[in-house]
Design a protein around this motif. Structure first.
Motif: not given
Lengths: 399, 518
Positions: A308-321
């Motif tokens: 499924i790829g690495k969905p955690a990376l995409d999610l965590l990238a939504l967090i500013p800073e």
């Protein structure tokens, strides 16, 4: 017979699996995935398992992931290992470490004493001498309470836009109930009603330790429980290895022939996979507060097995800073219960060394990783606390 | 010209010839065996490897079945290490006449073939890939026998009793003195040297080539070479020999032998035993029949196909029989003195590997009679070299032998788990520069990649050994590749096609072997 074995026909000896295997690099005792997989399998099948060395396969599954020909290498090894242990008898140690629901239930009421004992040198020495659990290996701490108890007390919000069933797994229940609490709160924050059925072990540790009959019983029992929960709603899990068991391995490796399991397999999602799906449909709340932390992320082997790829990376990238560092070392070395074993501990630490070095180089505040045993190993190897990605999302939501 | 003198000259290094040489040498006769190529390079090395219980012949050819019963038991004892005790099943599949099963049982009882009916469920539990629609299953003592190991063990035993084994020696002519064959002129095909052998008795054990040899003495022996093709599948689809319970026909046997399973066979009369090409039709036929035994057979990986040529002989109606399977599988011993008025020459032909020891026994009995000596046969009493401890071959042996530290030694052939040390020992022992000889000794290059990953390694090791020059080593590489290709190209589909592509990239693309041929 088994469709797994038949994939050995696809091997063209290209050796790609051998170049990726982190375990054969770390020890001469493991001859490598091509050797123990499609090659050795041609010498098996009559009475008597010829090769003990296949037990040095950790089951990380990287070989299967990288094979360009579709040979189910790790799965062949897993099945061969079960035959090996069926003949030789499964050691007591393997029986114990393979039953987290039993050890969890026993340890929880006496958690302070159990934790003290499991961290006391003489006790660890005795555990190593009697059972062969390495005295240095990272054992989890009993939380002293269970996630189930929390979930039963909890009254979620009345209004909900949808339902999910939550498969929390044994580690969440006994060792990290707070991770389960975060998952529930996150999902509720996004408008879901979360159903938490009483549940047991998925059978994965039993499968890795070669006890297929017991693993099948656990997998079927869990499948029946989850099948009845949430009226067909998505089943969400924060344990990538346990959810992979439900999605694929119980059907493929254990060859469990069970309609309930097939249905459950279809509706099981990794929690990050599920949340990213919401985000892609514009249904995920993105009211994240800044989180000025440096966090290297390691996708565990079993997570990569989901495809499924690495969905955690995409999610965590939504967090500013949030300064997110993607780590590309293959494996932390623990492989569930592999690194706990006396004869394998040092191999496990050698395998993990590349990952540990990458973590240290990142000068992190925390590390993130989807699998509990990998988190314990990363902390053990680096001294840096490691959390599930949902922990960071939860913090950023300010919940 | 080198000259040898001996009591018995045996022509042919297959199982029959090696058996005769061993038997004669054990009876104290001076013995020379001559083989035009390597031992077991002909029909013996090109069969499916089935050690018959006799079950196949109980209805069609009861005398052949009767011969198999004791010989099967003797070989299990004396050639234990060459045999894997797989057991055999006769199964009635949907296309098979169910009435045959009763004939089969009656035939087993009449000929003494031990048989036990298994409940279908039990048979399927034993062999889970077997067609689930079988209606009956019978267990018999079939087994798998390694032809190369067996023939080499016989040859080594013969040598230990004083016999000389001359491989790569071709019979140029038989030498006659009046009405008597007194020896042969040989040519050493490796050195070009001529060798003369004087012999009191010449035994023609050249199988499908027996007609050619007999003709050199002016005797007319009508051998009908019956071509049979076999396909080796990549792994053991079954662990028990599987036979269709029906009148013997094509493609009705699946034999698990060493790391592969072999389906066979066909039976087509060919004029020349050296010309036995595999046709597409035969390949398709084997795959179809395989599908009846093991559903999904066509999706499984075929490694290689080859043809062997049976030496079938029928005295009474030469030239009239077109289906060679109708000829008895029992052997025939021709005493050319009685038959053709030519003294000193015996031809032993027909038969099968399962009964090679018996064929040797009756032949050497006749030799003794010619020589006027009385010495009893002992080949059924004494185990072959390597089989003394009575343990059968075990599939897992090579894998197990590499434990506990599998990576302690370099592996040259990964598919068949051959280490560098084993290869070097074989090169030394065989004193050969021919990698195909090594293949028959060690199974080098006989696995899935068909030499793709081991033959360039083996060539280098051969070159480094005993000053084998580069040209010779390269020549050996090329002829090996050519030999492998012959067996691969008729079955190029699916996985083996992908393998062939990769092998081609290695040898043509990376190593540019084409240049070596110049």
């Amino acid at each position: 017979m088994s469709s797994v074995r038949e994939t050995l026909d696809h091997c063209v000896k290209c050796t790609i699996c051998e170049t990726f295997c982190p375990y054969s690099k770390a020890t001469p005792l493991f001859p490598g995935p091509k050797y123990v997989g499609p090659q050795a399998e041609r010498f098996r099948g009559t009475e008597g398992s010829p090769d003990y060395s296949l037990d040095y396969c950790s089951g990380c599954g990287i070989c299967t992931q990288v094979c360009p020909q579709g040979v189910k290498i790790a799965e062949i090894n897993s099945q061969a290992r079960a035959e090996l242990w069926e003949e030789r008898g499964i050691p007591l140690r393997n029986r114990i470490v393979a039953r987290p629901s039993v050890t969890g239930a026993l340890g929880t009421p006496v958690a302070p004493l159990a934790n003290l004992t499991l961290r006391a040198r003489p006790a660890r020495w005795a555990l190593e001498r009697t059972l062969g659990i390495d005295r240095r290996a990272p054992l989890p701490r009993f939380a002293g309470r269970t996630f189930q108890a929390w979930a039963r007390r909890r009254r979620g919000p009345q209004a909900a836009s949808g339902t999910v069933a939550y498969f929390h797994g044994c580690s969440t229940n006994y060792y990290e109930p707070e991770t389960g609490e975060r998952v529930v709160e996150l999902l509720e924050h996004n408008g879901f009603r979360v159903v938490v059925p009483r549940q047991g072990c998925c059978g994965l540790p039993l499968q890795s330790n070669g006890d297929f009959p017991a693993a099948r019983r656990y997998a079927s029992r869990l499948a029946a429980t989850l099948d009845a929960a949430g009226e067909g709603a998505p089943i969400v899990s924060n344990s990538t290895s346990c959810s992979l068991m439900l999605k694929r391995e119980a059907l493929e490796i254990l060859e469990v022939d069970d309609e309930a399991l097939r249905r459950v397999s279809e509706r099981t999602y990794d929690v990050c996979e599920f949340l990213l799906g919401l985000h892609e449909r514009g249904e995920l709340r993105t009211d994240f507060q800044p989180l000025p932390l440096t966090v290297p992320y390691h996708a565990p082997c079993q997570q990569r097995g989901h495809g499924i790829g690495k969905p955690a990376l995409d999610l965590l990238a939504l967090i500013p800073e949030l300064r997110l560092v993607e780590l590309d070392a293959a494996c932390c070395g623990i492989a569930g219960t592999y690194g706990l074993k006396r004869e394998k501990y040092e191999i496990s630490m050698r395998v993990g060394e590349e990952l540990f070095a990458q973590v240290r180089d990142a000068e992190p505040d925390l590390t993130a990783c989807d699998s509990e045993t990998c988190r314990w190993q990363i902390t053990h190897g680096t001294g840096v606390p490691s959390v599930h990605p949902v922990e960071l999302l939860h913090r950023a939501y300010g919940l | 010209m080198a000259a040898l003198q001996t009591d018995v000259l045996v022509i042919g290094g297959g199982s029959t010839g090696a058996g005769v040489a061993r038997d004669a040498a054990m009876r104290g006769l001076g013995t020379v065996l001559v083989e035009r190529r390597d031992l077991a390079d002909g029909t013996t090395g090109r069969f499916h490897g089935l050690l018959h219980s006799g079950g196949r012949y109980v209805v069609k050819d009861p005398p052949a079945a009767r011969e198999c019963v004791p010989e099967n038991a003797i070989l299990r004892r004396i050639a234990a290490d060459c045999i894997e005790d797989t057991g055999g099943l006769f199964v009635t599949t949907p296309p098979d006449d169910p009435a045959y099963a009763e004939q089969f049982l009656a035939g087993c009882r009449a000929t003494g073939v031990p048989v036990e009916e298994l409940p279908v469920g039990e048979a399927l539990q034993r062999e889970p890939r077997l067609n689930p629609r079988i209606s009956r299953a019978f267990l018999v003592p079939d087994a798998a026998i390694d032809p190369w190991k067996t023939v080499w063990a016989c040859a080594r035993s013969a040598q230990a009793y004083g016999a000389r084994i001359l491989t790569y020696h071709r019979v140029v002519d038989l030498v006659r003195s009046g009405d008597r064959v007194v020896g042969a002129r040989l040519a050493n095909d490796l050195t070009g040297e001529e060798v003369g052998v004087e012999a009191a008795v010449v035994v023609n054990a050249s199988g499908a080539w027996a007609g050619q040899i007999a003709r050199m003495a002016g005797c007319d022996v009508e051998i009908q070479p019956g071509k049979g093709i076999m396909i080796a599948m990549n792994h053991r689809l079954v662990q028990t020999v599987i036979n269709r319970c029906k009148m013997p026909a094509d493609g009705d046997i699946l034999v698990p032998i060493r790391t592969v399973s072999v389906i066979g066979t066909t039976d087509v009369r060919v004029p020349d035993p050296d010309e036995a090409p595999v046709t597409q039709g035969e390949v398709e036929q084997m795959l179809d029949e395989g599908e009846v035994l093991v559903p999904g057979f066509r999706r499984a990986r075929a490694l290689r196909v080859w043809a062997g040529v049976r030496p079938l002989f029928q005295e009474t109606k030469p030239g009239l029989v077109s289906d060679t399977r109708d000829v008895s599988r029992s052997h025939t011993l021709l005493d050319h003195a009685r038959r053709d008025g030519v003294e000193g020459l015996l031809t032993i032909t027909g038969g099968k590997t399962t009964t090679f020891r018996l064929m040797a026994e009756v032949t050497v009995d006749a030799v003794c009679e010619h020589l006027g000596v009385k010495r009893p046969c002992r080949t059924h009493e004494e185990s072959l070299p390597g089989s003394q401890d009575g343990g059968h071959y075990w599939l897992g042996a090579r894998l197990a032998s590499r434990e506990p530290v599998p990576r302690s030694e370099q592996i040259v052939c990964e598919c068949e788990l051959i280490t560098r040390r084993k290869l070097e020992e074989a090169i030394d022992r065989r004193r050969t520069v021919n990698l195909d000889d090594i293949r028959r000794t060690l199974r080098l290059g006989m696995g899935p990649c068909q030499g793709g990953f081991c033959i360039y390694r083996a060539t280098g090791i051969l070159h480094a050994r005993h000053g084998v020059d580069a040209e010779t080593a390269n020549g050996s590489l090329l002829s090996f590749l050519q030999e492998r290709w012959k067996g691969v190209h008729p079955i190029l589909y699916g996985d083996q096609l992908r393998q062939a592509h990769l092998d081609d990239w290695i040898f043509q693309g990376v190593l540019n072997v084409r240049e070596l041929a110049r």
